[in-house]
Design a protein around this motif. Structure first.
Motif, mmCIF file in Angstrom:
data_model
loop_
_atom_site.group_PDB
_atom_site.id
_atom_site.type_symbol
_atom_site.label_atom_id
_atom_site.label_comp_id
_atom_site.label_asym_id
_atom_site.label_seq_id
_atom_site.Cartn_x
_atom_site.Cartn_y
_atom_site.Cartn_z
ATOM 1 N N ASP A 115 -46.791 -5.410 52.672
ATOM 2 C CA ASP A 115 -45.838 -4.810 53.617
ATOM 3 C C ASP A 115 -45.053 -4.783 52.529
ATOM 4 O OD1 ASP A 115 -44.478 -4.668 55.749
ATOM 5 O OD2 ASP A 115 -44.657 -6.685 57.460
ATOM 6 N N SER A 121 -41.811 -4.019 53.915
ATOM 7 C CA SER A 121 -41.192 -3.952 54.753
ATOM 8 C C SER A 121 -40.083 -5.207 54.061
ATOM 9 C CB SER A 121 -41.239 -3.433 56.251
ATOM 10 O OG SER A 121 -41.787 -4.904 56.929
ATOM 11 N N ARG A 122 -41.919 -6.513 54.188
ATOM 12 C CA ARG A 122 -41.072 -7.600 53.484
ATOM 13 C C ARG A 122 -41.180 -7.495 51.947
ATOM 14 N NH1 ARG A 122 -42.529 -11.456 57.555
ATOM 15 N NH2 ARG A 122 -42.297 -10.652 59.497
ATOM 16 N N ALA A 149 -42.328 -2.036 48.109
ATOM 17 C CA ALA A 149 -42.042 -1.308 48.696
ATOM 18 C C ALA A 149 -41.419 0.359 47.602
ATOM 19 C CB ALA A 149 -40.321 -1.060 49.401
ATOM 20 N N GLN A 152 -50.014 3.856 56.140
ATOM 21 C CA GLN A 152 -49.099 2.756 56.699
ATOM 22 C C GLN A 152 -49.581 2.319 58.437
ATOM 23 O OE1 GLN A 152 -44.352 2.891 56.975
ATOM 24 N NE2 GLN A 152 -45.290 0.844 56.699
ATOM 25 N N ASP A 177 -48.844 -1.963 62.805
ATOM 26 C CA ASP A 177 -47.922 -3.384 61.584
ATOM 27 C C ASP A 177 -46.945 -3.378 60.805
ATOM 28 O OD1 ASP A 177 -49.616 -3.176 59.506
ATOM 29 O OD2 ASP A 177 -50.355 -5.435 60.735
ATOM 30 N N GLY A 178 -46.816 -2.193 60.179
ATOM 31 C CA GLY A 178 -46.083 -1.973 59.034
ATOM 32 C C GLY A 178 -46.724 -1.954 58.059
ATOM 33 N N THR A 179 -47.954 -2.563 57.313
ATOM 34 C CA THR A 179 -48.720 -3.011 56.097
ATOM 35 C C THR A 179 -49.526 -1.519 56.061
ATOM 36 O OG1 THR A 179 -50.852 -3.963 57.708
ATOM 37 C CG2 THR A 179 -48.883 -5.388 57.591
ATOM 38 N N THR A 180 -49.539 -2.000 55.033
ATOM 39 C CA THR A 180 -50.434 -0.751 54.207
ATOM 40 C C THR A 180 -51.781 -1.694 53.464
ATOM 41 O OG1 THR A 180 -49.270 -1.283 52.431
ATOM 42 C CG2 THR A 180 -48.927 0.929 53.605
#
Ligand SMILES: *[C@@H]1O[C@H](CO)[C@@H](O)[C@H](O)[C@H]1NC(C)=O
Ligand SMILES: *[C@@H]1O[C@H](CO)[C@@H](O)[C@H](O)[C@H]1NC(C)=O
Ligand SMILES: *[C@@H]1O[C@H](CO)[C@@H](O)[C@H](O)[C@H]1NC(C)=O
Ligand SMILES: *[C@@H]1O[C@H](CO)[C@@H](O)[C@H](O)[C@H]1NC(C)=O
Ligand SMILES: *[C@@H]1O[C@H](CO)[C@@H](O)[C@H](O)[C@H]1NC(C)=O
Ligand SMILES: *[C@@H]1O[C@H](CO)[C@@H](O)[C@H](O)[C@H]1NC(C)=O
Ligand SMILES: *[C@@H]1O[C@H](CO)[C@@H](O)[C@H](O)[C@H]1NC(C)=O
Ligand SMILES: *[C@@H]1O[C@H](CO)[C@@H](O)[C@H](O)[C@H]1NC(C)=O
Ligand SMILES: *[C@@H]1O[C@H](CO)[C@@H](O)[C@H](O)[C@H]1NC(C)=O
Ligand SMILES: *[C@@H]1O[C@H](CO)[C@@H](O)[C@H](O)[C@H]1NC(C)=O
Length: 300
Positions: free
Chosen positions: A69, A71-72, A77, A116, A119-122
């Protein structure tokens, strides 16, 4: 007056450094609580693993998908390279006597990030054959729950596959020296993301049993034994290393099928599970941090 977010940041900054798996395991960690999303296909009803969840053996038998993720995690990122995935069992054959630590359950290099998801995960997708194909948990029926740790490491440009770790077959996955592998491959001892869960094949734990994260089977059966020489619950700055044993056991439960059939597995005499303790500690710290924030807000 400080804003709420500034205060939150302040408390996060002075708060405890959280990691997955918990630092008291004494194994390599993903800092900043950076979770690897692990999802079992579960025959069409995808099951997302919660940290420290306890399973009977049925559900985790299929190869899961894994995702990070961005974003976390700022480090994830800002990273656009490949990942190496590892899954290990530090508790073979028995948590109190981990003579086969670690059993290598999965080793996959060259994983790239997919598109992606909502839920934002890849998802991490393998582009080459696994170095060690996925093998599901198979703890002996007379063992309390084993821990299964999944790691995604940044596979930087300096990654090299160590010759000593070439060509795993069915029976030489025991006594995998995780620390040594991470050093020799230049993956480093710090994971990008990680996740861990427990699995038990004790006769008292139904195969399809799924406990809440950190919970144990109601009868107490399925808990991890904390007495004896392992697992290590000592505060750790030193990552654990493999044990010296090189027994040829093909799995952590190689002889379990014909083993004890009785319900009174010795593992049921377990003391409090360190996983639930760790989770409680973490939850408690979170409550304290929120409470402190509220107090400061009240008096600010
Ligand atoms: C952990 O988070 C802190 C605060 O956001 C950041 O400064 C640090 O670089 C992060 N560590 C890693 C290894 O990503
Ligand atoms: C990754 O980012 C670096 C710069 O940080 C860039 O040079 C490189 O081309 C990128 N690679 C890919 C595959 O996008
Ligand atoms: C994939 O990983 C292996 C190590 O397992 C490495 O030897 C190989 O060069 C990699 N292949 C590609 C296409 O990056
Ligand atoms: C990815 O791994 C699976 C086994 O987990 C294998 O069947 C598949 O062929 C691999 N994909 C590639 C591109 O090598
Ligand atoms: C769990 O134990 C049973 C015997 O009670 C055995 O038949 C089965 O194969 C075991 N499952 C796993 C995944 O090892
Ligand atoms: C595992 O055994 C195979 C032979 O079956 C051998 O080629 C390989 O080097 C061994 N790998 C390790 C890590 O011991
Ligand atoms: C795996 O390799 C080891 C040597 O590393 C060998 O002793 C064993 O017989 C091999 N097992 C299989 C199933 O090929
Ligand atoms: C490998 O490369 C990474 C990223 O550049 C770096 O952080 C790490 O220190 C390198 N490891 C070694 C052993 O040189
Ligand atoms: C594992 O590897 C580390 C680092 O190379 C080494 O210090 C340790 O002795 C090894 N453990 C075993 C049991 O061989
Ligand atoms: C489990 O059963 C095996 C025999 O299948 C036995 O050798 C072993 O001592 C038992 N271990 C425990 C912890 O009960």
């Amino acid at each position: 007056m400080l804003s709420f977010s500034a205060l939150s940041l302040l408390f996060l900054a002075v708060g405890p450094a959280l990691a997955i798996p918990p630092p008291d395991f004494g194994f390599p960690e993903a800092p900043n609580d950076t979770a690897l999303a692990v999802t079992f296909p579960n025959n069409g009803s995808p099951l997302v693993v919660a940290e420290a969840q306890l399973f009977g053996v049925t559900i985790p038998s299929q190869e899961p998908t894994v995702a990070v993720d961005p974003s976390r995690s700022a480090s994830i990122a800002s990273y656009n390279g490949s990942y190496t995935l590892l899954m290990v069992d530090p508790d073979a054959r028995y948590p109190e006597a981990p003579t086969s630590r670690f059993i290598l359950h999965w080793l996959q290099t060259n994983m790239t990030t997919g598109p992606q998801a909502a839920d934002g995960t890849t998802q991490l997708i393998n582009t080459t054959q696994p170095r060690a194909p996925y093998r599901g948990p198979a703890p002996p029926t007379n063992s309390s729950a084993h821990r299964y740790i999944l790691y995604a490491f940044f596979q930087h440009e300096n990654f090299t596959f160590p010759p000593a770790f070439e060509g795993y077959n069915a029976t030489n996955r025991t006594s995998f020296n995780l620390t040594d592998f991470l050093d020799q491959s230049n993956l480093g001892q710090t994971a990008a993301a990680a996740m861990y869960y427990f699995a038990s094949n004790q006769t008292g734990v139904p195969p399809d049993f799924v406990a809440a994260a950190g919970a144990t089977y109601p009868s107490g059966n399925g808990q991890m034994i904390t007495a004896g020489p392992g697992p290590s619950i000592a505060p750790s700055s030193t990552p654990a290393t493999a044990t010296a044993s090189a027994t040829g056991a093909s799995s952590e439960g190689s002889s379990s099928g014909s083993g004890s059939g009785g319900p009174s597995a010795t593992g049921s005499a377990a003391s409090a599970s360190p996983s639930s303790d760790a989770v409680k500690t973490r939850a408690g710290l979170g409550v304290v941090m929120i409470a402190c924030t509220l107090i400061v807000l009240t008096f600010a």
